[in-house]
Enzyme design. Structure first.
Site, PDB file in Angstrom:
ATOM      1  N   ASP A 140      -3.091  -1.687  -4.754  1.00 54.46           N
ATOM      2  CA  ASP A 140      -3.535  -0.597  -3.882  1.00 54.46           C
ATOM      3  C   ASP A 140      -4.658   0.169  -4.581  1.00 54.46           C
ATOM      4  O   ASP A 140      -4.484   0.623  -5.712  1.00 54.46           O
ATOM      5  CB  ASP A 140      -2.352   0.319  -3.576  1.00 54.46           C
ATOM      6  N   ASP A 148      -2.574   7.987  -7.268  1.00 55.34           N
ATOM      7  CA  ASP A 148      -1.223   8.186  -6.737  1.00 55.34           C
ATOM      8  C   ASP A 148      -0.197   8.260  -7.870  1.00 55.34           C
ATOM      9  O   ASP A 148       0.677   9.126  -7.868  1.00 55.34           O
ATOM     10  CB  ASP A 148      -0.822   7.047  -5.789  1.00 55.34           C
ATOM     11  N   THR A 203       0.841  -1.192   0.000  1.00 55.32           N
ATOM     12  CA  THR A 203       0.000   0.000   0.000  1.00 55.32           C
ATOM     13  C   THR A 203       0.878   1.245   0.000  1.00 55.32           C
ATOM     14  O   THR A 203       2.065   1.184   0.294  1.00 55.32           O
ATOM     15  CB  THR A 203      -0.933   0.023   1.225  1.00 55.32           C
ATOM     16  N   CYS A 204       0.259   2.354  -0.343  1.00 53.75           N
ATOM     17  CA  CYS A 204       0.940   3.634  -0.427  1.00 53.75           C
ATOM     18  C   CYS A 204       1.679   3.903   0.885  1.00 53.75           C
ATOM     19  O   CYS A 204       1.116   3.651   1.937  1.00 53.75           O
ATOM     20  CB  CYS A 204      -0.087   4.734  -0.694  1.00 53.75           C
ATOM     21  N   PRO A 205       2.920   4.339   0.834  1.00 54.91           N
ATOM     22  CA  PRO A 205       3.645   4.855  -0.332  1.00 54.91           C
ATOM     23  C   PRO A 205       4.586   3.842  -0.985  1.00 54.91           C
ATOM     24  O   PRO A 205       5.347   4.209  -1.866  1.00 54.91           O
ATOM     25  CB  PRO A 205       4.463   6.001   0.270  1.00 54.91           C
TER      26      PRO A 205
END
Length: 81
Positions: free
Chosen positions: A44, A50, A17-19
């Protein structure tokens, strides 16, 4: 399903998942030449937006973003500036 652009490297960030997908992409982009294309696989849910923001901030070009045959997985093709 679209015709994929030619690419020189693939990174699979499925499950991250981000980042983390962006950090791995940034690192991978440092290993390729200007004009070459990187293929990234993500799961994600926020990855579409993003990566669009990332490309805008870094000056790299998104050639394609689309879902794959694998449920929840999106493939991104980014061309290094």
């Amino acid at each position: 399903m679209s015709q994929y652009p030619d690419f020189v490297a693939t990174i699979d960030t499925s499950g991250l998942t981000c980042p983390l997908p962006l950090l791995r992409t940034k690192k991978a982009l440092q290993t390729i030449e200007s004009g070459q294309v990187l293929k990234i696989l993500t799961t994600d849910k926020s990855a579409l937006g993003d990566f669009q923001a990332f490309a805008k901030q870094t000056g790299n070009t998104i050639l394609l973003q689309e879902p794959t045959e694998v449920e929840g997985t999106v493939v991104h093709f980014i061309q290094k500036r």
